[in-house]
Design a protein around this motif. Structure first.
Motif, PDB file in Angstrom:
ATOM      1  N   VAL A 106       0.843  -1.202   0.000  1.00  0.00           N
ATOM      2  CA  VAL A 106       0.000   0.000   0.000  1.00  0.00           C
ATOM      3  C   VAL A 106       0.874   1.246   0.000  1.00  0.00           C
ATOM      4  CG1 VAL A 106      -1.726   1.302   1.286  1.00  0.00           C
ATOM      5  CG2 VAL A 106      -1.938  -1.165   1.105  1.00  0.00           C
ATOM      6  N   GLN A 107       1.951   1.209   0.770  1.00  0.00           N
ATOM      7  CA  GLN A 107       2.847   2.365   0.787  1.00  0.00           C
ATOM      8  C   GLN A 107       3.549   2.529  -0.553  1.00  0.00           C
ATOM      9  OE1 GLN A 107       5.241   1.510   4.201  1.00  0.00           O
ATOM     10  NE2 GLN A 107       3.737   2.318   5.644  1.00  0.00           N
ATOM     11  N   ASN A 108       3.891   1.435  -1.189  1.00  0.00           N
ATOM     12  CA  ASN A 108       4.484   1.479  -2.512  1.00  0.00           C
ATOM     13  C   ASN A 108       3.356   1.172  -3.496  1.00  0.00           C
ATOM     14  OD1 ASN A 108       6.025   1.403  -4.755  1.00  0.00           O
ATOM     15  ND2 ASN A 108       7.207  -0.414  -4.206  1.00  0.00           N
ATOM     16  N   GLN A 109       2.620   2.178  -3.913  1.00  0.00           N
ATOM     17  CA  GLN A 109       1.372   1.985  -4.627  1.00  0.00           C
ATOM     18  C   GLN A 109       1.529   1.336  -5.996  1.00  0.00           C
ATOM     19  OE1 GLN A 109      -0.746   5.663  -4.637  1.00  0.00           O
ATOM     20  NE2 GLN A 109      -0.657   5.861  -2.427  1.00  0.00           N
ATOM     21  N   THR A 110       2.723   1.151  -6.470  1.00  0.00           N
ATOM     22  CA  THR A 110       2.898   0.519  -7.774  1.00  0.00           C
ATOM     23  C   THR A 110       2.521  -0.951  -7.732  1.00  0.00           C
ATOM     24  OG1 THR A 110       5.211   0.064  -7.263  1.00  0.00           O
ATOM     25  CG2 THR A 110       4.716   2.113  -8.443  1.00  0.00           C
ATOM     26  N   GLN A 111       2.561  -1.580  -6.547  1.00  0.00           N
ATOM     27  CA  GLN A 111       2.249  -3.000  -6.443  1.00  0.00           C
ATOM     28  C   GLN A 111       0.776  -3.270  -6.178  1.00  0.00           C
ATOM     29  OE1 GLN A 111       4.700  -4.693  -3.442  1.00  0.00           O
ATOM     30  NE2 GLN A 111       6.610  -3.977  -4.329  1.00  0.00           N
ATOM     31  N   VAL A 112      -0.036  -2.238  -5.944  1.00  0.00           N
ATOM     32  CA  VAL A 112      -1.437  -2.429  -5.618  1.00  0.00           C
ATOM     33  C   VAL A 112      -2.223  -2.544  -6.910  1.00  0.00           C
ATOM     34  CG1 VAL A 112      -3.447  -1.426  -4.473  1.00  0.00           C
ATOM     35  CG2 VAL A 112      -1.182  -1.129  -3.502  1.00  0.00           C
ATOM     36  N   SER A 113      -3.057  -3.596  -7.011  1.00  0.00           N
ATOM     37  CA  SER A 113      -3.837  -3.763  -8.230  1.00  0.00           C
ATOM     38  C   SER A 113      -4.921  -2.697  -8.297  1.00  0.00           C
ATOM     39  CB  SER A 113      -4.462  -5.155  -8.266  1.00  0.00           C
ATOM     40  OG  SER A 113      -5.489  -5.239  -7.319  1.00  0.00           O
ATOM     41  N   SER A 114      -5.510  -2.530  -9.472  1.00  0.00           N
ATOM     42  CA  SER A 114      -6.492  -1.473  -9.673  1.00  0.00           C
ATOM     43  C   SER A 114      -7.806  -1.743  -8.951  1.00  0.00           C
ATOM     44  CB  SER A 114      -6.758  -1.296 -11.168  1.00  0.00           C
ATOM     45  OG  SER A 114      -7.279  -2.505 -11.692  1.00  0.00           O
ATOM     46  N   LYS A 115      -8.025  -2.963  -8.447  1.00  0.00           N
ATOM     47  CA  LYS A 115      -9.282  -3.225  -7.754  1.00  0.00           C
ATOM     48  C   LYS A 115      -9.296  -2.669  -6.332  1.00  0.00           C
ATOM     49  CE  LYS A 115      -8.178  -7.870  -6.123  1.00  0.00           C
ATOM     50  NZ  LYS A 115      -8.584  -9.258  -6.117  1.00  0.00           N
ATOM     51  N   TYR A 116      -8.163  -2.224  -5.829  1.00  0.00           N
ATOM     52  CA  TYR A 116      -8.091  -1.636  -4.502  1.00  0.00           C
ATOM     53  C   TYR A 116      -8.058  -0.122  -4.611  1.00  0.00           C
ATOM     54  CZ  TYR A 116      -6.907  -6.259  -2.773  1.00  0.00           C
ATOM     55  OH  TYR A 116      -6.940  -7.586  -2.449  1.00  0.00           O
ATOM     56  N   LYS A 117      -8.723   0.525  -3.681  1.00  0.00           N
ATOM     57  CA  LYS A 117      -8.612   1.966  -3.569  1.00  0.00           C
ATOM     58  C   LYS A 117      -7.678   2.263  -2.406  1.00  0.00           C
ATOM     59  CE  LYS A 117     -13.105   3.135  -5.353  1.00  0.00           C
ATOM     60  NZ  LYS A 117     -14.355   3.838  -5.143  1.00  0.00           N
ATOM     61  N   VAL A 118      -6.804   3.203  -2.593  1.00  0.00           N
ATOM     62  CA  VAL A 118      -5.880   3.581  -1.536  1.00  0.00           C
ATOM     63  C   VAL A 118      -6.528   4.688  -0.718  1.00  0.00           C
ATOM     64  CG1 VAL A 118      -3.608   4.498  -1.000  1.00  0.00           C
ATOM     65  CG2 VAL A 118      -3.901   2.919  -2.915  1.00  0.00           C
ATOM     66  N   ILE A 119      -6.697   4.443   0.556  1.00  0.00           N
ATOM     67  CA  ILE A 119      -7.296   5.413   1.460  1.00  0.00           C
ATOM     68  C   ILE A 119      -6.225   5.852   2.443  1.00  0.00           C
ATOM     69  CG2 ILE A 119      -9.046   5.774   3.222  1.00  0.00           C
ATOM     70  CD1 ILE A 119     -10.684   3.594   1.820  1.00  0.00           C
ATOM     71  N   HIS A 120      -6.047   7.137   2.549  1.00  0.00           N
ATOM     72  CA  HIS A 120      -5.058   7.684   3.479  1.00  0.00           C
ATOM     73  C   HIS A 120      -5.783   8.161   4.732  1.00  0.00           C
ATOM     74  CE1 HIS A 120      -1.830   7.613   0.508  1.00  0.00           C
ATOM     75  NE2 HIS A 120      -2.749   7.977  -0.363  1.00  0.00           N
ATOM     76  N   ILE A 121      -5.448   7.605   5.851  1.00  0.00           N
ATOM     77  CA  ILE A 121      -6.000   8.027   7.135  1.00  0.00           C
ATOM     78  C   ILE A 121      -4.914   8.824   7.842  1.00  0.00           C
ATOM     79  CG2 ILE A 121      -6.934   7.265   9.342  1.00  0.00           C
ATOM     80  CD1 ILE A 121      -7.913   4.747   7.866  1.00  0.00           C
ATOM     81  N   VAL A 122      -5.235  10.063   8.164  1.00  0.00           N
ATOM     82  CA  VAL A 122      -4.243  10.953   8.747  1.00  0.00           C
ATOM     83  C   VAL A 122      -4.641  11.266  10.188  1.00  0.00           C
ATOM     84  CG1 VAL A 122      -3.050  13.162   8.513  1.00  0.00           C
ATOM     85  CG2 VAL A 122      -3.837  11.937   6.469  1.00  0.00           C
ATOM     86  N   PRO A 123      -4.024  10.595  11.153  1.00  0.00           N
ATOM     87  CA  PRO A 123      -4.291  10.957  12.554  1.00  0.00           C
ATOM     88  C   PRO A 123      -3.747  12.356  12.829  1.00  0.00           C
ATOM     89  CG  PRO A 123      -3.144   8.843  12.384  1.00  0.00           C
ATOM     90  CD  PRO A 123      -3.113   9.472  11.037  1.00  0.00           C
ATOM     91  N   HIS A 124      -4.601  13.203  13.369  1.00  0.00           N
ATOM     92  CA  HIS A 124      -4.211  14.592  13.585  1.00  0.00           C
ATOM     93  C   HIS A 124      -5.038  15.197  14.709  1.00  0.00           C
ATOM     94  CE1 HIS A 124      -7.833  14.946  11.231  1.00  0.00           C
ATOM     95  NE2 HIS A 124      -7.940  16.189  11.641  1.00  0.00           N
ATOM     96  N   THR A 125      -4.657  16.396  15.097  1.00  0.00           N
ATOM     97  CA  THR A 125      -5.438  17.113  16.101  1.00  0.00           C
ATOM     98  C   THR A 125      -6.279  18.178  15.426  1.00  0.00           C
ATOM     99  OG1 THR A 125      -3.666  18.709  16.414  1.00  0.00           O
ATOM    100  CG2 THR A 125      -3.727  16.849  17.928  1.00  0.00           C
ATOM    101  N   HIS A 126      -7.385  18.446  16.052  1.00  0.00           N
ATOM    102  CA  HIS A 126      -8.181  19.646  15.766  1.00  0.00           C
ATOM    103  C   HIS A 126      -8.750  20.047  17.115  1.00  0.00           C
ATOM    104  CE1 HIS A 126     -10.756  22.428  13.457  1.00  0.00           C
ATOM    105  NE2 HIS A 126     -11.476  22.321  14.552  1.00  0.00           N
ATOM    106  N   LEU A 127      -7.950  20.691  17.867  1.00  0.00           N
ATOM    107  CA  LEU A 127      -8.296  21.043  19.242  1.00  0.00           C
ATOM    108  C   LEU A 127      -8.468  22.555  19.323  1.00  0.00           C
ATOM    109  CD1 LEU A 127      -5.496  18.821  20.785  1.00  0.00           C
ATOM    110  CD2 LEU A 127      -7.924  18.248  20.658  1.00  0.00           C
TER     111      LEU A 127
END
Length: 175
Positions: free
Chosen positions: A65-86
């Motif tokens: 997943v981190q190296n997106q060249t190996q992920v087939s087209s049937k997968y969607k790459v979702i980025h989850i960004v843990p962050h603050t909003h305080l």
């Protein structure tokens, strides 16, 4: 009960009104509709086979997943960004927020960053980072600096508080 009346052209208004009166004055119950029984067709019984749910396809390894060249087209790459909003000082004072919420959030975040070097976190509000920095010891400060150096902790914006992206024009309250 059905009352037939003559065609409208020959019926006077008073006789039409009397027909309504006659229907209302009898107070006879309306018979229930006839039940239709269908004895000729037997009910169908269809045996139901329990079906096992099909398992989802296996996920690719995290490295793929981190190296997106190996992920087939049937997968969607979702980025989850843990962050603050305080929000500093929104409904409580900054100190109340820090003592009741923020301190525990930072403790748990930094604990999790220490357990797994692949985890990332983005912090925004420098006011709370400053408050946390003042409450921890030198050992914890060195850990946090290490998280920043290796890219696990990213401090965004650099502002004392997060800027409001929704505020695009002056409000009538500002005048």
């Amino acid at each position: 009960l059905m009352i037939r009346r003559p065609p409208r052209s020959t019926q006077s208004r008073s006789s039409a009104a009397s027909d309504v009166y006659k229907r209302q004055s009898h107070n006879q119950p309306i018979p229930p509709p006839k039940q239709v029984q269908n004895d000729t067709i037997p009910p169908k019984t269809i045996p139901v086979q329990p079906q096992k749910p099909t398992p989802p396809p296996p996920l690719p390894p995290v490295s793929a997943v981190q190296n997106q060249t190996q992920v087939s087209s049937k997968y969607k790459v979702i980025h989850i960004v843990p962050h603050t909003h305080l929000d500093v000082g929104w409904l409580k004072t900054p100190e109340e927020y820090f003592n009741q919420n923020v301190k525990d959030i930072y403790r748990s975040v930094f604990s999790e960053l220490g357990k797994n070097p692949d985890r990332r976190f983005s912090a925004v509000e420098m006011a709370f980072i400053d408050m946390y920095w003042r409450t921890i010891g030198d050992e914890e400060k060195q850990k946090i600096l290490k998280y920043v150096e290796n890219g696990q902790l990213e401090i965004l914006n650099g502002g004392w508080v997060m800027n409001c992206l929704l505020y695009t024009s002056p409000s009538p309250r500002d005048s």
